[in-house]
Design a protein around this motif. Sequence first.
Motif, mmCIF file in Angstrom:
data_model
loop_
_atom_site.group_PDB
_atom_site.id
_atom_site.type_symbol
_atom_site.label_atom_id
_atom_site.label_comp_id
_atom_site.label_asym_id
_atom_site.label_seq_id
_atom_site.Cartn_x
_atom_site.Cartn_y
_atom_site.Cartn_z
ATOM 1 N N GLU A 40 0.851 -1.204 0.000
ATOM 2 C CA GLU A 40 0.000 0.000 0.000
ATOM 3 C C GLU A 40 0.884 1.251 0.000
ATOM 4 O OE1 GLU A 40 -3.178 0.084 2.988
ATOM 5 O OE2 GLU A 40 -2.888 2.242 3.192
ATOM 6 N N MET A 41 1.949 1.219 0.831
ATOM 7 C CA MET A 41 2.830 2.389 0.909
ATOM 8 C C MET A 41 3.551 2.598 -0.431
ATOM 9 S SD MET A 41 3.782 2.810 4.735
ATOM 10 C CE MET A 41 5.400 2.275 4.938
ATOM 11 N N TRP A 42 4.011 1.492 -1.037
ATOM 12 C CA TRP A 42 4.709 1.610 -2.317
ATOM 13 C C TRP A 42 3.773 2.172 -3.382
ATOM 14 C CZ3 TRP A 42 3.362 -0.721 -6.929
ATOM 15 C CH2 TRP A 42 4.249 -0.502 -7.983
ATOM 16 N N ALA A 43 2.548 1.610 -3.448
ATOM 17 C CA ALA A 43 1.605 2.044 -4.485
ATOM 18 C C ALA A 43 1.234 3.511 -4.287
ATOM 19 C CB ALA A 43 0.352 1.167 -4.451
ATOM 20 N N ALA A 44 0.998 3.917 -3.013
ATOM 21 C CA ALA A 44 0.580 5.297 -2.745
ATOM 22 C C ALA A 44 1.699 6.267 -3.133
ATOM 23 C CB ALA A 44 0.219 5.451 -1.266
ATOM 24 N N ARG A 45 2.934 5.932 -2.737
ATOM 25 C CA ARG A 45 4.066 6.832 -2.990
ATOM 26 C C ARG A 45 4.359 6.943 -4.489
ATOM 27 N NH1 ARG A 45 8.231 4.261 -0.390
ATOM 28 N NH2 ARG A 45 7.081 4.392 1.559
ATOM 29 N N THR A 46 4.387 5.765 -5.155
ATOM 30 C CA THR A 46 4.731 5.753 -6.582
ATOM 31 C C THR A 46 3.695 6.521 -7.383
ATOM 32 O OG1 THR A 46 5.726 3.609 -6.208
ATOM 33 C CG2 THR A 46 5.324 4.210 -8.496
ATOM 34 N N HIS A 49 3.984 10.351 -6.802
ATOM 35 C CA HIS A 49 5.085 10.990 -7.530
ATOM 36 C C HIS A 49 4.782 11.106 -9.012
ATOM 37 C CE1 HIS A 49 7.962 9.947 -4.004
ATOM 38 N NE2 HIS A 49 7.308 11.064 -3.825
ATOM 39 N N ALA A 50 4.187 10.059 -9.595
ATOM 40 C CA ALA A 50 3.858 10.097 -11.024
ATOM 41 C C ALA A 50 2.800 11.166 -11.291
ATOM 42 C CB ALA A 50 3.369 8.726 -11.484
ATOM 43 N N THR A 51 1.817 11.277 -10.387
ATOM 44 C CA THR A 51 0.755 12.278 -10.570
ATOM 45 C C THR A 51 1.327 13.686 -10.457
ATOM 46 O OG1 THR A 51 -0.762 10.719 -9.547
ATOM 47 C CG2 THR A 51 -1.543 12.975 -9.759
ATOM 48 N N HIS A 128 -5.463 19.332 -3.866
ATOM 49 C CA HIS A 128 -6.083 18.034 -4.166
ATOM 50 C C HIS A 128 -6.031 17.025 -3.028
ATOM 51 C CE1 HIS A 128 -6.623 19.300 -8.293
ATOM 52 N NE2 HIS A 128 -5.383 19.726 -8.277
ATOM 53 N N GLY A 129 -5.236 17.302 -1.976
ATOM 54 C CA GLY A 129 -5.094 16.317 -0.907
ATOM 55 C C GLY A 129 -4.256 15.136 -1.364
ATOM 56 N N ILE A 130 -3.992 14.191 -0.439
ATOM 57 C CA ILE A 130 -3.157 13.026 -0.778
ATOM 58 C C ILE A 130 -3.902 11.761 -0.383
ATOM 59 C CG2 ILE A 130 -0.905 11.923 -0.544
ATOM 60 C CD1 ILE A 130 0.243 14.579 0.389
ATOM 61 N N ARG A 131 -4.291 10.999 -1.387
ATOM 62 C CA ARG A 131 -5.010 9.743 -1.144
ATOM 63 C C ARG A 131 -4.153 8.782 -0.304
ATOM 64 N NH1 ARG A 131 -9.469 7.143 -4.299
ATOM 65 N NH2 ARG A 131 -9.580 9.062 -5.489
ATOM 66 N N PHE A 132 -4.800 7.934 0.479
ATOM 67 C CA PHE A 132 -4.142 6.967 1.378
ATOM 68 C C PHE A 132 -3.452 7.636 2.561
ATOM 69 C CE2 PHE A 132 -3.998 4.504 -2.643
ATOM 70 C CZ PHE A 132 -4.787 3.437 -2.240
ATOM 71 N N PHE A 138 -8.208 20.939 -0.303
ATOM 72 C CA PHE A 138 -8.783 22.236 0.056
ATOM 73 C C PHE A 138 -9.254 23.019 -1.170
ATOM 74 C CE2 PHE A 138 -6.223 21.031 3.676
ATOM 75 C CZ PHE A 138 -6.990 21.431 4.751
ATOM 76 N N GLY A 139 -9.044 22.455 -2.370
ATOM 77 C CA GLY A 139 -9.315 23.199 -3.609
ATOM 78 C C GLY A 139 -10.765 23.611 -3.775
ATOM 79 N N ALA A 140 -11.698 22.848 -3.215
ATOM 80 C CA ALA A 140 -13.108 23.180 -3.416
ATOM 81 C C ALA A 140 -13.559 24.282 -2.464
ATOM 82 C CB ALA A 140 -13.960 21.929 -3.232
#
Length: 178
Positions: A40-46, A49-51, A128-132, A138-140
């Motif tokens: 989960e940590m790997w997927a969230a971080r990767t 960074h790509a986003t 946009h916040g950070i998922r996971f 806060f954008g809205a």
Amino acid sequence: MRSFLLGVIATLLIFTAAGYVAVSQGLVPANADGRPPGIEMWAARTSLHATLRREAPQGAVPIQATDANLVAGVRLYGQNCAVCHGASTSKRETASNIAIGLYQKAPQLADHGVEDDPVGVTYWKIAHGIRFTGMPAFGAHLSDTQIWQMSLFLNKMDKLPPEVQKVWAKVQATPAPV
Ligand code: HEC
């Protein structure tokens, strides 16, 4: 060939069924007080960074780092962020219950800041916040200018002009007791 395809389909069905059982029986952790699985940590971080590479604004910051903009950023931070990210003297040991109760503990930004990050990257995270993680979007609810004001403040937190530093020193991480 036919039996090979059947084998592939059967394997996929077994994986899908195993995934369903794991979720429906609560084997995928639903609690916030354990260490998240490495995958989960790997997927969230990767993915983050790509986003960020694709979406974080890269051009010039559209507002100037004037004292007025930085003070506005400090005030907005005090209202929206300090409860998780702390005040000017906060350290990990003095973080709020909310900050340490999150399962990605909210960094105390005066201690572990983001001065090294491009301002556009911080802008994207606030908007946009950070998922996971517990980092809200806060954008809205805040304007573009307000988000840039906070991003600039965070970028210059360790070298604020004296007048701005005075206001920053007054920000509290936890509301005063009544
Ligand atoms: C409910 C708690 C919470 C609030 C409120 C909150 N954040 Fe966060 N924030 C987090 C968490 C949790 C993370 C993710 C930490 C991680 O990935 O390890 C985070 C990450 C960040 C990061 C990236 C830090 C880094 O080291 O890359 C920035 C910048 C940030 N927040 C800024 C803000 C700002 C500005 C506000 C207010 C507008 C805010 N946050 C409000 C919990 C919060």
